[in-house]
Design an enzyme around this catalytic site. Sequence first.
Site, short mmCIF file in Angstrom:
data_model
loop_
_atom_site.label_atom_id
_atom_site.label_comp_id
_atom_site.label_asym_id
_atom_site.label_seq_id
_atom_site.Cartn_x
_atom_site.Cartn_y
_atom_site.Cartn_z
N ASP A 1 46.21 45.41 39.64
CA ASP A 1 45.97 43.97 39.73
C ASP A 1 47.23 43.14 39.41
O ASP A 1 47.30 42.50 38.38
CB ASP A 1 44.82 43.61 38.78
CG ASP A 1 44.18 42.28 39.15
OD1 ASP A 1 44.79 41.50 39.91
OD2 ASP A 1 43.06 42.01 38.65
N SER B 1 44.10 36.36 32.12
CA SER B 1 44.48 37.15 33.29
C SER B 1 45.95 36.93 33.60
O SER B 1 46.40 35.79 33.69
CB SER B 1 43.65 36.73 34.50
OG SER B 1 42.47 37.45 34.50
N HIS C 1 44.53 39.00 41.42
CA HIS C 1 43.39 38.09 41.56
C HIS C 1 43.76 36.65 41.20
O HIS C 1 43.03 35.72 41.56
CB HIS C 1 42.13 38.59 40.83
CG HIS C 1 42.08 38.35 39.35
ND1 HIS C 1 42.37 39.32 38.42
CD2 HIS C 1 41.73 37.26 38.63
CE1 HIS C 1 42.20 38.83 37.20
NE2 HIS C 1 41.82 37.59 37.30
#
Length: 721
Positions: free
Chosen positions: A222, A656, A86
Amino acid sequence: MKQVQRFLAGISLVLALPLSAGEGMWIPSLLGQLNQAEMGQMGFRLTAEDIYSLNHSSMKDAVVLFGRGCTGEIVSSEGLLLTNHHCGLGQVQQHSSVEHDYLTHGFWAMSREEELPNPGLSVSLLKYMEDVTDRVLADIPEGAKEKERMEIIEGHIRDIVKEATKDTHYEAEVRPFYYGNTWYLFVTEVFRDVRLVGAPPSSIGKFGGDTDNWMWPRHTGDFAVFRIYASPENKPAAYAKENVPYTPAHHFPVSISGIREGDFTLVFGYPGSTEQFITSDAVRLTTEVHNPIAIEARRIRLDLFEKHMKTDDKVRIQYTTKHARIANGWKKWIGENRGIERLGTVQVKQQQEAAFGEWVQKDPELTERYGRLLTEFKDVYARYTPATRQSTYITEAALAAEVLRLPGRFFDLIDYAAGKDATSEGLKEQGAKLWPRMASFYKDYDAATDQDVMASTLKYYWDNMSTTYVPPYLRKLYKKHRGDFQSMAAHIMGRSVFCRPGEIEAMLKSGQRKPIRALQQDPAMLIAEGFIDYHDACLLPVTEASESRLDSLYRCYVAAIMKMQPERRFYPDANLTLRVTYGQVDDYFPRDAVRYKHFTTLDGIMEKEAMGVYDYGVPERLRELHAAQDYGDYAAEDGLMHTCFTASNHTTGGNSGSPVINAEGHLIGINFDRNWEGTMSDIDYDPDQCRNISLDIRYCLFIIDVYAGARHLVEEMTVVK
Ligand code: ARG
Ligand code: GLU
């Protein structure tokens, strides 16, 4: 589960640890004895010097700020970089077309030549950081006004940055901590030739989509793979064919030896923003004002997006990213509100404020200095709260329709066209700058969806705010259409040139004043401008003045709290600077009688697929590998393919892509989310409920090696068994 607490109970230093286990985002250069003792007790085998060192290579040399708000880690001596799918989504999307749909099918560079450049993407590596508080705060007169103070500080910062970068290729910035009580200089090396090496298909990298976002149990693969390129001298360089893979001072060995409950985990990355010190009134502003309005208004938009996405494939593709972005905040705030409610954060803060008040009263000198703080906070929030309420209604509802966000982009052009010196050439030049942005907007724009959004969000605004403020033009329309918002929206969309891309293009390329002037009578312009003017004239002065006042109040308040609690260990709020947070692999109990295990497996992916939910599609090849249990070297001891795991690291947005590191300093996972029950940790951390969610590095290697056949990438890494 309670391992952390059990371990801690064993340390004598525990008396000085009023923090909850897992809580804290520490400055890597300042890991003190307590941190080291605590990490050691939790199982860490290395030292603070291994994490951050000025004298030799250390972990910090392998952690990067990726793009504007993610983290990445270097995993080979040739600049190979891992981050989240992402986080690299924009790049993958950029390289995708109908013929080469990397979003759907994934992308793998099978040789260096196939690695794809990404203009605009940069990664930055921290060279060193330094406390420059004394220099930044020098020469500030006692009682200086906030503005004067800021000017002096900015002057000092300019000098410090100049000095730090003189005769080097480094970049530098100075950032405030503890609301400006402390200042740090960060000297960085910024690499701008970063190439895309690999990404799994979205059905792996985005598995679970928005359905699973912020949730555990989770099965998202991810991750994405990039490579940093440098000049032949190993220095940052603009993209060039001759550039070579960057040789880092350190890269993380990757451990496939497994992850067990209670294992030490260290997350090293760039957390964006937290607010641990805010007052009870500030918490209420977030949970009782901002969040409920934003949640409700976004739900309206999301429902309408979904309605159109379901029936129109083109809209589904156009609105995927927008939907994900809007849904991310929507869902996080719901979780945050529930968490704050459950923890009774407002009441706890009120008690703390009462205790603070008593402490201040005990000593005349303290009373003199801090005696008015709490009342002043109250006064400021009494003004700030209603202004924020109104501006939230404007940004989240009144201007939610996309077409109402366009007029603002034209203000400069309109001003220019109205000026005496405007020339046709000048108009063309400005138009040429604006058009590409408009064109990319229209590529993902669906007028029918937007018209529905406009009708519903304007109605929502009206129902809540019509007695406060409505632009005169909107009021007129309301009368004319007898309050029928569908018909009002149709009217606006039917008459606005912003809904006619061809005319906008012609206008921007024509170099003529007339059509630009005519924009001032455009219905979308009249509404947007009405709200923007009101916001800028009536709300902005209040919010800006309040924020400036709050800055200085918090600076004073936090300094006072530190004085009041000399035993307490403090860590500064996240501010997108490099931090270390440590914890342990840990399960949790989300609700009565429910226990969530700390890991998920590929079996769970197949279970989810069987549910037939849109977000749970599985690529055929993955299904086959699962059926054959063909997991290469990457299966866990139980024979299963582990996919994700939870731990008690204190993380937030920006973390992230952060490396999750084990006791030996080896990479075991890539952080990508938090659990829903724990999203209030930006304000209030709860060791029982707050968990970060990471991709198990074995699943990542399995996808690269076995699924995609890009074994050469794994061979480049230092894999430890
Ligand atoms: N919640 C994660 C983070 O904040 C992931 C967001 C991207 N994923 C998604 N399904 N929207 O920011
Ligand atoms: N997905 C988030 C990221 O950007 C991390 C989740 C969180 O907020 O902890 O940055």
